[in-house]
Design a protein around this motif. Structure first.
Motif, PDB file in Angstrom:
ATOM      1  N   VAL A   3       0.852  -1.182   0.000  1.00 40.02           N
ATOM      2  CA  VAL A   3       0.000   0.000   0.000  1.00 40.02           C
ATOM      3  C   VAL A   3       0.892   1.238   0.000  1.00 40.02           C
ATOM      4  O   VAL A   3       1.868   1.309   0.754  1.00 40.02           O
ATOM      5  N   ILE A   4       0.545   2.210  -0.838  1.00 42.64           N
ATOM      6  CA  ILE A   4       1.309   3.446  -0.926  1.00 42.64           C
ATOM      7  C   ILE A   4       0.430   4.593  -0.465  1.00 42.64           C
ATOM      8  O   ILE A   4      -0.545   4.967  -1.122  1.00 42.64           O
ATOM      9  N   ALA A   5       0.758   5.162   0.692  1.00 43.78           N
ATOM     10  CA  ALA A   5       0.070   6.345   1.195  1.00 43.78           C
ATOM     11  C   ALA A   5       0.792   7.576   0.657  1.00 43.78           C
ATOM     12  O   ALA A   5       2.000   7.699   0.791  1.00 43.78           O
ATOM     13  N   GLY A   6       0.047   8.486   0.056  1.00 44.05           N
ATOM     14  CA  GLY A   6       0.672   9.639  -0.576  1.00 44.05           C
ATOM     15  C   GLY A   6       1.073   9.344  -2.006  1.00 44.05           C
ATOM     16  O   GLY A   6       2.084   9.842  -2.505  1.00 44.05           O
ATOM     17  N   ALA A   7       0.259   8.548  -2.692  1.00 48.12           N
ATOM     18  CA  ALA A   7       0.619   8.064  -4.023  1.00 48.12           C
ATOM     19  C   ALA A   7       0.519   9.140  -5.093  1.00 48.12           C
ATOM     20  O   ALA A   7       0.999   8.934  -6.213  1.00 48.12           O
ATOM     21  N   THR A   8      -0.105  10.279  -4.789  1.00 49.06           N
ATOM     22  CA  THR A   8      -0.229  11.331  -5.796  1.00 49.06           C
ATOM     23  C   THR A   8       0.919  12.335  -5.730  1.00 49.06           C
ATOM     24  O   THR A   8       0.982  13.238  -6.555  1.00 49.06           O
ATOM     25  N   GLY A   9       1.820  12.191  -4.765  1.00 45.51           N
ATOM     26  CA  GLY A   9       2.941  13.110  -4.640  1.00 45.51           C
ATOM     27  C   GLY A   9       4.096  12.742  -5.560  1.00 45.51           C
ATOM     28  O   GLY A   9       4.051  11.750  -6.300  1.00 45.51           O
ATOM     29  N   THR A  10       5.157  13.533  -5.485  1.00 48.66           N
ATOM     30  CA  THR A  10       6.298  13.360  -6.399  1.00 48.66           C
ATOM     31  C   THR A  10       6.920  11.979  -6.279  1.00 48.66           C
ATOM     32  O   THR A  10       7.120  11.282  -7.278  1.00 48.66           O
ATOM     33  N   VAL A  11       7.233  11.554  -5.071  1.00 48.73           N
ATOM     34  CA  VAL A  11       7.846  10.246  -4.865  1.00 48.73           C
ATOM     35  C   VAL A  11       6.810   9.135  -5.014  1.00 48.73           C
ATOM     36  O   VAL A  11       7.091   8.077  -5.589  1.00 48.73           O
ATOM     37  N   ALA A  40      -8.440   7.243   1.072  1.00 55.05           N
ATOM     38  CA  ALA A  40      -7.970   6.962   2.434  1.00 55.05           C
ATOM     39  C   ALA A  40      -7.722   8.287   3.123  1.00 55.05           C
ATOM     40  O   ALA A  40      -6.728   8.972   2.863  1.00 55.05           O
ATOM     41  N   ASP A  41      -8.625   8.665   4.004  1.00 58.98           N
ATOM     42  CA  ASP A  41      -8.553   9.950   4.701  1.00 58.98           C
ATOM     43  C   ASP A  41      -8.152   9.712   6.152  1.00 58.98           C
ATOM     44  O   ASP A  41      -8.849   8.997   6.876  1.00 58.98           O
ATOM     45  N   PRO A  42      -7.027  10.276   6.624  1.00 57.62           N
ATOM     46  CA  PRO A  42      -6.614  10.072   8.015  1.00 57.62           C
ATOM     47  C   PRO A  42      -7.664  10.497   9.026  1.00 57.62           C
ATOM     48  O   PRO A  42      -7.658  10.015  10.160  1.00 57.62           O
ATOM     49  N   ALA A  43      -8.562  11.394   8.633  1.00 58.55           N
ATOM     50  CA  ALA A  43      -9.631  11.809   9.538  1.00 58.55           C
ATOM     51  C   ALA A  43     -10.788  10.814   9.559  1.00 58.55           C
ATOM     52  O   ALA A  43     -11.730  10.984  10.340  1.00 58.55           O
ATOM     53  N   ASP A  44     -10.714   9.788   8.733  1.00 57.33           N
ATOM     54  CA  ASP A  44     -11.777   8.787   8.635  1.00 57.33           C
ATOM     55  C   ASP A  44     -11.166   7.398   8.839  1.00 57.33           C
ATOM     56  O   ASP A  44     -10.750   6.749   7.883  1.00 57.33           O
ATOM     57  N   ALA A  46     -12.315   4.523   9.268  1.00 54.88           N
ATOM     58  CA  ALA A  46     -12.928   3.433   8.491  1.00 54.88           C
ATOM     59  C   ALA A  46     -12.315   3.365   7.097  1.00 54.88           C
ATOM     60  O   ALA A  46     -12.061   2.270   6.567  1.00 54.88           O
ATOM     61  N   SER A  47     -12.062   4.516   6.483  1.00 60.71           N
ATOM     62  CA  SER A  47     -11.466   4.511   5.145  1.00 60.71           C
ATOM     63  C   SER A  47     -10.052   3.955   5.188  1.00 60.71           C
ATOM     64  O   SER A  47      -9.619   3.259   4.259  1.00 60.71           O
ATOM     65  N   LEU A  48      -9.319   4.245   6.272  1.00 62.16           N
ATOM     66  CA  LEU A  48      -7.966   3.702   6.388  1.00 62.16           C
ATOM     67  C   LEU A  48      -8.006   2.195   6.551  1.00 62.16           C
ATOM     68  O   LEU A  48      -7.186   1.469   5.973  1.00 62.16           O
ATOM     69  N   GLY A  49      -8.940   1.718   7.368  1.00 58.40           N
ATOM     70  CA  GLY A  49      -9.059   0.273   7.559  1.00 58.40           C
ATOM     71  C   GLY A  49      -9.341  -0.445   6.257  1.00 58.40           C
ATOM     72  O   GLY A  49      -8.738  -1.485   5.955  1.00 58.40           O
ATOM     73  N   PHE A  75      -2.256   6.685  10.097  1.00 53.36           N
ATOM     74  CA  PHE A  75      -1.910   5.605   9.172  1.00 53.36           C
ATOM     75  C   PHE A  75      -1.223   4.447   9.888  1.00 53.36           C
ATOM     76  O   PHE A  75      -1.511   3.269   9.616  1.00 53.36           O
ATOM     77  N   LEU A  76      -0.305   4.755  10.788  1.00 51.49           N
ATOM     78  CA  LEU A  76       0.429   3.680  11.453  1.00 51.49           C
ATOM     79  C   LEU A  76      -0.458   2.901  12.422  1.00 51.49           C
ATOM     80  O   LEU A  76      -0.308   1.679  12.554  1.00 51.49           O
ATOM     81  N   ALA A  77      -1.385   3.580  13.078  1.00 52.33           N
ATOM     82  CA  ALA A  77      -2.328   2.869  13.945  1.00 52.33           C
ATOM     83  C   ALA A  77      -3.207   1.941  13.110  1.00 52.33           C
ATOM     84  O   ALA A  77      -3.459   0.786  13.496  1.00 52.33           O
ATOM     85  N   ALA A  78      -3.678   2.426  11.964  1.00 56.80           N
ATOM     86  CA  ALA A  78      -4.493   1.589  11.088  1.00 56.80           C
ATOM     87  C   ALA A  78      -3.682   0.428  10.534  1.00 56.80           C
ATOM     88  O   ALA A  78      -4.185  -0.696  10.397  1.00 56.80           O
ATOM     89  N   ALA A  79      -2.417   0.674  10.208  1.00 52.16           N
ATOM     90  CA  ALA A  79      -1.558  -0.400   9.696  1.00 52.16           C
ATOM     91  C   ALA A  79      -1.343  -1.480  10.746  1.00 52.16           C
ATOM     92  O   ALA A  79      -1.353  -2.679  10.430  1.00 52.16           O
ATOM     93  N   GLU A  80      -1.169  -1.054  11.984  1.00 54.66           N
ATOM     94  CA  GLU A  80      -0.992  -2.045  13.060  1.00 54.66           C
ATOM     95  C   GLU A  80      -2.245  -2.896  13.223  1.00 54.66           C
ATOM     96  O   GLU A  80      -2.173  -4.123  13.343  1.00 54.66           O
ATOM     97  N   ARG A  81      -3.412  -2.250  13.200  1.00 58.51           N
ATOM     98  CA  ARG A  81      -4.669  -2.992  13.320  1.00 58.51           C
ATOM     99  C   ARG A  81      -4.857  -3.956  12.151  1.00 58.51           C
ATOM    100  O   ARG A  81      -5.423  -5.042  12.307  1.00 58.51           O
ATOM    101  N   ALA A  82      -4.377  -3.568  10.972  1.00 59.19           N
ATOM    102  CA  ALA A  82      -4.554  -4.391   9.775  1.00 59.19           C
ATOM    103  C   ALA A  82      -3.531  -5.517   9.681  1.00 59.19           C
ATOM    104  O   ALA A  82      -3.619  -6.359   8.782  1.00 59.19           O
TER     105      ALA A  82
END
Length: 245
Positions: A3-11, A40-44, A46-49, A75-82
Motif C-alpha cells: 500500500v502506498i500512502a501519498g501516491a499522488t505526490g512526487t515520490v 484513504a482519509d486520516p480523519a476517517d 474506516a477509510s484507512l481500515g 496511518f500507522l495505527a491503522a496499519a498495526e490494526r490491519a
C-alpha cells in the motif's frame, strides 16, 4: 499487497510507476477521490481500515505540513490494526522543523516487525517552483544565501523506497542525498547551462533558515549502497525533467 500512502505526490507517483513496471501488486491511496487511487482519509479511520485490508507492507509518504504527526499516527495505527508487518517511511534529513514533525512517526515506524526510514535532503524537483520566473526571464529569489545542500533526485528516492518494500532493509535508516552539495545560485547556474540561456538570482534572506542550514550540508552514498549505482546529479535531473520555456 503493498500500500502506498501519498501516491499522488512526487515520490509516490514514481513509486507506483516502478511497481507497475515490475508487475508487483500494490494499492495507491489518496486523501481525495482520484481515478485509479483508493480513498484513504486520516480523519476517517474506516477509510484507512478498508484501504489497508490485506496489506503486508506500507510506504508512508505524508504532507510537508504541521499536521504530519497526526497523519502518520492515523496511518500507522491503522496499519498495526490491519496486521501490516513492513513499513517504509519517507522522512527528512534530521534538521529543522520538518524533521521535528517526522519524529513521532519515525518512533512509531520502528515498532513494526520490519521497518526502514528514508531521510532525504532537498528535492531537485523543488526548483520547479522557479519555472514561471525562468520562463519570464526574471531573477530567481535565493533565500538560503551560499548554503549548500545535497540536492536529490526524487526518482532515486522512489527507487530506494521500492527496494526497501521488496527486499530486506529492516532496521536501516538511510540518509538520501545527491552526489554533490549545491547552493541555490549553483542550481540556477546548472539550469542556465542546461537551458542554454542566462539566469540570475537575487538574495532574499529568510531568518528562519539560518539555524537549519548550519547542519543541512549533508552528503552520503546511501543511494549508491542501496541501488548499486551512483545517485543522479542535479544536472541529469534538470536535463530530463525541467520544463523548457
Amino acid at each position: 499487497m503493498i500500500v502506498i500512502a501519498g501516491a499522488t505526490g512526487t515520490v509516490g507517483r514514481e513509486a507506483t510507476r516502478l511497481l507497475t513496471d515490475r508487475a508487483t501488486p500494490f494499492r495507491a491511496l489518496s486523501r481525495t477521490p482520484t481515478a485509479g487511487r483508493t480513498h484513504a482519509d486520516p480523519a476517517d479511520p474506516a477509510s484507512l481500515g478498508q484501504a489497508l485490508t490485506s496489506a503486508s507492507a506500507l510506504l508512508l509518504i505524508g504532507p510537508g505540513t504541521p499536521d504530519l504527526p497526526a497523519y502518520d499516527q492515523a496511518f500507522l495505527a491503522a496499519a498495526e490494526r490491519a496486521g501490516v508487518t513492513r513499513v517504509v517511511k519517507l522522512s527528512s534529513i534530521p534538521v529543522g522543523p520538518v524533521a521535528r514533525w517526522h519524529r513521532a512517526g519515525e518512533e512509531a515506524t520502528r515498532t513494526f516487525p520490519e521497518w526502514t526510514l528514508l531521510r532525504p535532503s532537498l528535492f531537485a524537483s523543488n526548483s520547479l517552483q522557479w519555472a514561471p520566473l525562468v520562463a519570464a526571464g526574471e531573477p530567481i529569489p535565493n533565500p538560503t544565501g551560499d548554503a549548500r545542500l545535497g540536492v536529490v533526485d526524487p526518482r532515486d528516492l522512489a527507487e530506494v523506497a521500492v527496494a526497501a518494500l521488496l527486499d530486506d532493509h529492516h532496521g536501516r535508516t538511510y540518509t538520501l542525498t545527491g552526489p554533490e552539495l549545491l547552493s541555490a545560485p549553483e542550481q540556477v547556474a546548472v539550469l542556465a547551462e542546461v537551458l542554454g540561456r542566462p539566469l540570475t538570482t537575487v538574495d532574499a534572506p529568510l531568518a528562519e533558515y539560518a539555524e537549519v542550514l548550519r547542519d543541512a550540508a549533508i552528503r552520503t552514498d546511501d543511494i549508491a549502497s542501496v541501488l548499486g549505482r551512483p545517485a543522479r546529479d542535479y544536472a541529469t535531473w534538470a536535463r530530463e525533467c525541467y520544463p523548457r520555456p
